[in-house]
Design a protein around this motif. Structure first.
Motif, PDB file in Angstrom:
ATOM      1  N   THR A 101      -0.910 -18.917 -35.612  1.00  0.00           N
ATOM      2  CA  THR A 101      -1.401 -18.162 -34.452  1.00  0.00           C
ATOM      3  C   THR A 101      -1.125 -18.904 -33.154  1.00  0.00           C
ATOM      4  O   THR A 101      -0.673 -18.308 -32.168  1.00  0.00           O
ATOM      5  CB  THR A 101      -2.910 -17.883 -34.595  1.00  0.00           C
ATOM      6  OG1 THR A 101      -3.126 -17.094 -35.758  1.00  0.00           O
ATOM      7  CG2 THR A 101      -3.435 -17.135 -33.381  1.00  0.00           C
ATOM      8  N   GLY A 111      -3.505 -11.246 -26.650  1.00  0.00           N
ATOM      9  CA  GLY A 111      -2.955 -10.362 -27.673  1.00  0.00           C
ATOM     10  C   GLY A 111      -2.380 -11.150 -28.834  1.00  0.00           C
ATOM     11  O   GLY A 111      -2.605 -10.823 -30.011  1.00  0.00           O
ATOM     12  N   ALA A 112      -1.642 -12.224 -28.509  1.00  0.00           N
ATOM     13  CA  ALA A 112      -1.063 -13.074 -29.553  1.00  0.00           C
ATOM     14  C   ALA A 112      -2.153 -13.830 -30.300  1.00  0.00           C
ATOM     15  O   ALA A 112      -2.102 -13.985 -31.528  1.00  0.00           O
ATOM     16  CB  ALA A 112      -0.058 -14.052 -28.942  1.00  0.00           C
ATOM     17  N   HIS A 142      -3.728 -11.487 -32.872  1.00  0.00           N
ATOM     18  CA  HIS A 142      -2.856 -10.570 -33.614  1.00  0.00           C
ATOM     19  C   HIS A 142      -3.047 -10.595 -35.129  1.00  0.00           C
ATOM     20  O   HIS A 142      -2.780  -9.605 -35.803  1.00  0.00           O
ATOM     21  CB  HIS A 142      -1.378 -10.821 -33.260  1.00  0.00           C
ATOM     22  CG  HIS A 142      -0.739 -11.957 -34.006  1.00  0.00           C
ATOM     23  ND1 HIS A 142      -0.945 -13.281 -33.685  1.00  0.00           N
ATOM     24  CD2 HIS A 142       0.118 -11.959 -35.053  1.00  0.00           C
ATOM     25  CE1 HIS A 142      -0.238 -14.048 -34.494  1.00  0.00           C
ATOM     26  NE2 HIS A 142       0.416 -13.278 -35.337  1.00  0.00           N
ATOM     27  N   ASP A 143      -3.510 -11.693 -35.696  1.00  0.00           N
ATOM     28  CA  ASP A 143      -3.647 -11.774 -37.154  1.00  0.00           C
ATOM     29  C   ASP A 143      -5.099 -11.860 -37.631  1.00  0.00           C
ATOM     30  O   ASP A 143      -5.349 -12.274 -38.763  1.00  0.00           O
ATOM     31  CB  ASP A 143      -2.875 -12.981 -37.688  1.00  0.00           C
ATOM     32  CG  ASP A 143      -1.442 -12.637 -38.089  1.00  0.00           C
ATOM     33  OD1 ASP A 143      -1.114 -11.432 -38.141  1.00  0.00           O
ATOM     34  OD2 ASP A 143      -0.654 -13.573 -38.338  1.00  0.00           O
ATOM     35  N   VAL A 197      -3.143  -5.199 -40.124  1.00  0.00           N
ATOM     36  CA  VAL A 197      -3.141  -4.661 -38.759  1.00  0.00           C
ATOM     37  C   VAL A 197      -4.312  -3.686 -38.578  1.00  0.00           C
ATOM     38  O   VAL A 197      -5.009  -3.717 -37.560  1.00  0.00           O
ATOM     39  CB  VAL A 197      -1.806  -3.959 -38.437  1.00  0.00           C
ATOM     40  CG1 VAL A 197      -1.821  -3.420 -37.006  1.00  0.00           C
ATOM     41  CG2 VAL A 197      -0.633  -4.932 -38.622  1.00  0.00           C
ATOM     42  N   THR A 220      -7.428  -5.664 -38.300  1.00  0.00           N
ATOM     43  CA  THR A 220      -7.542  -6.238 -36.958  1.00  0.00           C
ATOM     44  C   THR A 220      -8.127  -5.217 -35.991  1.00  0.00           C
ATOM     45  O   THR A 220      -9.011  -5.532 -35.183  1.00  0.00           O
ATOM     46  CB  THR A 220      -6.175  -6.725 -36.440  1.00  0.00           C
ATOM     47  OG1 THR A 220      -5.669  -7.733 -37.317  1.00  0.00           O
ATOM     48  CG2 THR A 220      -6.289  -7.287 -35.035  1.00  0.00           C
ATOM     49  N   ALA A 240      -1.950  -6.906 -29.685  1.00  0.00           N
ATOM     50  CA  ALA A 240      -2.325  -7.485 -30.978  1.00  0.00           C
ATOM     51  C   ALA A 240      -1.926  -6.583 -32.134  1.00  0.00           C
ATOM     52  O   ALA A 240      -1.497  -7.067 -33.190  1.00  0.00           O
ATOM     53  CB  ALA A 240      -3.822  -7.745 -31.011  1.00  0.00           C
ATOM     54  N   HIS A 272       2.478  -5.959 -33.229  1.00  0.00           N
ATOM     55  CA  HIS A 272       3.421  -7.059 -33.435  1.00  0.00           C
ATOM     56  C   HIS A 272       4.352  -6.838 -34.618  1.00  0.00           C
ATOM     57  O   HIS A 272       5.307  -7.606 -34.803  1.00  0.00           O
ATOM     58  CB  HIS A 272       2.675  -8.396 -33.576  1.00  0.00           C
ATOM     59  CG  HIS A 272       1.803  -8.500 -34.791  1.00  0.00           C
ATOM     60  ND1 HIS A 272       0.566  -7.913 -34.873  1.00  0.00           N
ATOM     61  CD2 HIS A 272       1.986  -9.139 -35.975  1.00  0.00           C
ATOM     62  CE1 HIS A 272       0.025  -8.174 -36.054  1.00  0.00           C
ATOM     63  NE2 HIS A 272       0.866  -8.930 -36.739  1.00  0.00           N
ATOM     64  N   GLU A 315       4.344  -6.318 -25.590  1.00  0.00           N
ATOM     65  CA  GLU A 315       4.292  -6.084 -27.037  1.00  0.00           C
ATOM     66  C   GLU A 315       5.570  -6.556 -27.714  1.00  0.00           C
ATOM     67  O   GLU A 315       5.529  -7.130 -28.816  1.00  0.00           O
ATOM     68  CB  GLU A 315       4.058  -4.593 -27.300  1.00  0.00           C
ATOM     69  CG  GLU A 315       2.676  -4.124 -26.849  1.00  0.00           C
ATOM     70  CD  GLU A 315       2.589  -2.627 -26.593  1.00  0.00           C
ATOM     71  OE1 GLU A 315       1.545  -2.190 -26.066  1.00  0.00           O
ATOM     72  OE2 GLU A 315       3.564  -1.904 -26.901  1.00  0.00           O
ATOM     73  N   ASP A 346       6.209 -13.714 -33.059  1.00  0.00           N
ATOM     74  CA  ASP A 346       5.612 -13.755 -34.392  1.00  0.00           C
ATOM     75  C   ASP A 346       6.680 -14.037 -35.444  1.00  0.00           C
ATOM     76  O   ASP A 346       6.461 -14.827 -36.377  1.00  0.00           O
ATOM     77  CB  ASP A 346       4.918 -12.419 -34.674  1.00  0.00           C
ATOM     78  CG  ASP A 346       4.263 -12.373 -36.048  1.00  0.00           C
ATOM     79  OD1 ASP A 346       3.405 -13.232 -36.313  1.00  0.00           O
ATOM     80  OD2 ASP A 346       4.619 -11.491 -36.847  1.00  0.00           O
TER      81      ASP A 346
END
Length: 427
Positions: A227, A254-255, A258-259, A288, A291, A307, A310, A332, A339
């Protein structure tokens, strides 16, 4: 980078709650009930400051955060269990190193230890917090299996001055008299109903957010820095592309988020040493959707989209929604490429880290196939060495923490679980 926080006192507890729910809902529901009982005891005692009460209650909610293995969760839900050290030790180390609860974390280390076996060197407030959590933990587990509170009181009296200090038992009885705690346990409640005036600083909220990221990444040595690597690559690429501070701020979060949903994916799928079956891949792709459920509409919409997108591809072949390039913003697209870079450069159970040359070759092939953004790939290619240097600088402290935790965990586990020694203060 300096950025305005997207988490605050109003949404961070819900975010933590929803994230941990996907480890095992029993952990969260149990944690909230334990926190509710502890809060009642603290209110009846009127000894600690509002800040200390808040921290002790959050600690109570998170007291089982060290439990990641289903078989250990199953043992923990039994009223009498001797197998208590694994999750207690890891929870202590995790909270001491990766949360704002450093000064209270030792209470988690000892929350299954009988009062007569607690070390004499243990600070009085840590002893009290450990005993409150221990008592609340056992009360809740007991009531999940037995409905008669009178039998509970008889059971507790049998372990007065052995399992529990007398003043802790008396404190519970007083809290039960004042607030009817046991009846209140039956109510569905979120953490804000337990602790309605929770006040966390921006720094504390950020630390709790990162704690949840590490709770996910630290599940495997192959994902420890994924991450943070994805986040740093994303921000570097955005900076080199001349994006605004506001855009980089959104990319950063967002990054970072993301997971989150991978907390709900079985480790055996995350770490499968080879190509996943179609059924396993279908499960993997649900991270996803998980999340999205965890974020729960509480995080800024633009950050949430970054997020959640990705794994989308410009040609519509991605998931979960099969979006095409015209629906994907530059933010995005940057995180989607970053990623991939993070995954290629990192080790996995089924592969070694790829070289710079192989990584760039795969990126360029995907860009030519209209899977990912060619401009982002070009910028990363041009600045690859600089980006990787920054990534390495950011990841080194995290790796040091991870391997330090593993080493200390093994040491403490050997000291308590395997040697059969009495409890002692880890400090």
């Amino acid at each position: 980078m300096e950025a305005k926080a997207v988490v605050n006192s109003n949404n961070i507890s819900g975010l933590i709650e929803r994230t941990l729910n996907y480890v095992d809902p029993r952990l969260v529901d149990h944690g909230k009930r334990v926190a509710s009982l502890v809060y009642g005891m603290l209110e009846a005692q009127k000894k600690y400051s509002a800040k200390d009460m808040q921290d002790i209650c959050i600690l109570a909610m998170l007291h089982d955060i060290g439990a990641y293995k289903t078989e250990e969760i199953n043992r923990m839900t039994q009223f009498e269990s001797e197998d208590i050290w694994e999750h207690s030790i890891y929870g202590y180390l995790f909270l001491a190193n990766l949360s704002p609860l450093k000064e209270w974390a030792r209470a988690v280390m000892f929350h299954h230890v009988a009062a007569v076996h607690l070390p004499d060197t243990l600070e009085e407030r840590i002893r009290e917090a450990a005993q409150m959590i221990s008592l609340a933990d056992r009360i809740d587990i007991y009531l999940q299996e037995n409905t008669d509170p009178q039998n509970l009181f008889v059971s507790l009296e049998k372990v007065r001055d052995t399992k529990f200090d007398s003043h802790i038992l008396d404190l519970f009885y007083e809290a039960e008299r004042q607030f009817t705690l046991l009846a209140c346990l039956e109510e569905e409640k979120d953490f804000h109903k337990i602790l309605p005036n929770v006040q966390l600083s921006g720094k504390e909220c950020e630390e709790y957010l990162r704690m949840m990221i590490f709770a996910i990444d630290f599940r495997s040595q192959h994902t420890v820095t994924h991450t943070i690597t994805t986040t740093r690559i994303s921000c570097c690429a955005a900076s080199h592309m001349g994006l605004s501070d506001a855009q980089i701020h959104n990319i950063f979060y967002g990054a970072l988020l993301h997971d989150l949903g991978k907390i709900g994916i079985p480790v055996e799928i995350l770490e499968y040493p080879g190509k996943l079956s179609s059924q396993a891949m279908a499960i993997m792709r649900t991270h996803v959707d998980l999340t999205e459920k965890i974020l729960g509409g509480t995080i800024d919409e633009e950050i949430t989209r970054i997020a959640l997108r990705h794994h989308e591809k410009l040609d519509g072949s991605g998931y979960p929604r099969g979006l095409t390039g015209d629906a994907l913003t530059i933010e995005e697209r940057i995180v989607a490429v970053s990623d991939i870079v993070s995954a290629l450069l990192g080790t996995r159970s089924y592969k070694e880290a790829f070289s710079k040359e192989k990584t760039l070759s795969i990126l360029e092939e995907q860009a030519r196939g209209r899977k990912i953004d060619s401009d982002v790939v070009a910028v990363l290619k041009e600045n690859f060495d600089t980006v990787l240097e920054e990534v390495e600088d950011n990841c080194r402290p995290i790796l040091d923490t991870y391997y330090g935790l593993r080493k200390e965990y093994q040491y403490l586990l050997g000291k308590y679980l395997y040697s059969g020694t009495e409890a002692a203060d880890p400090n």
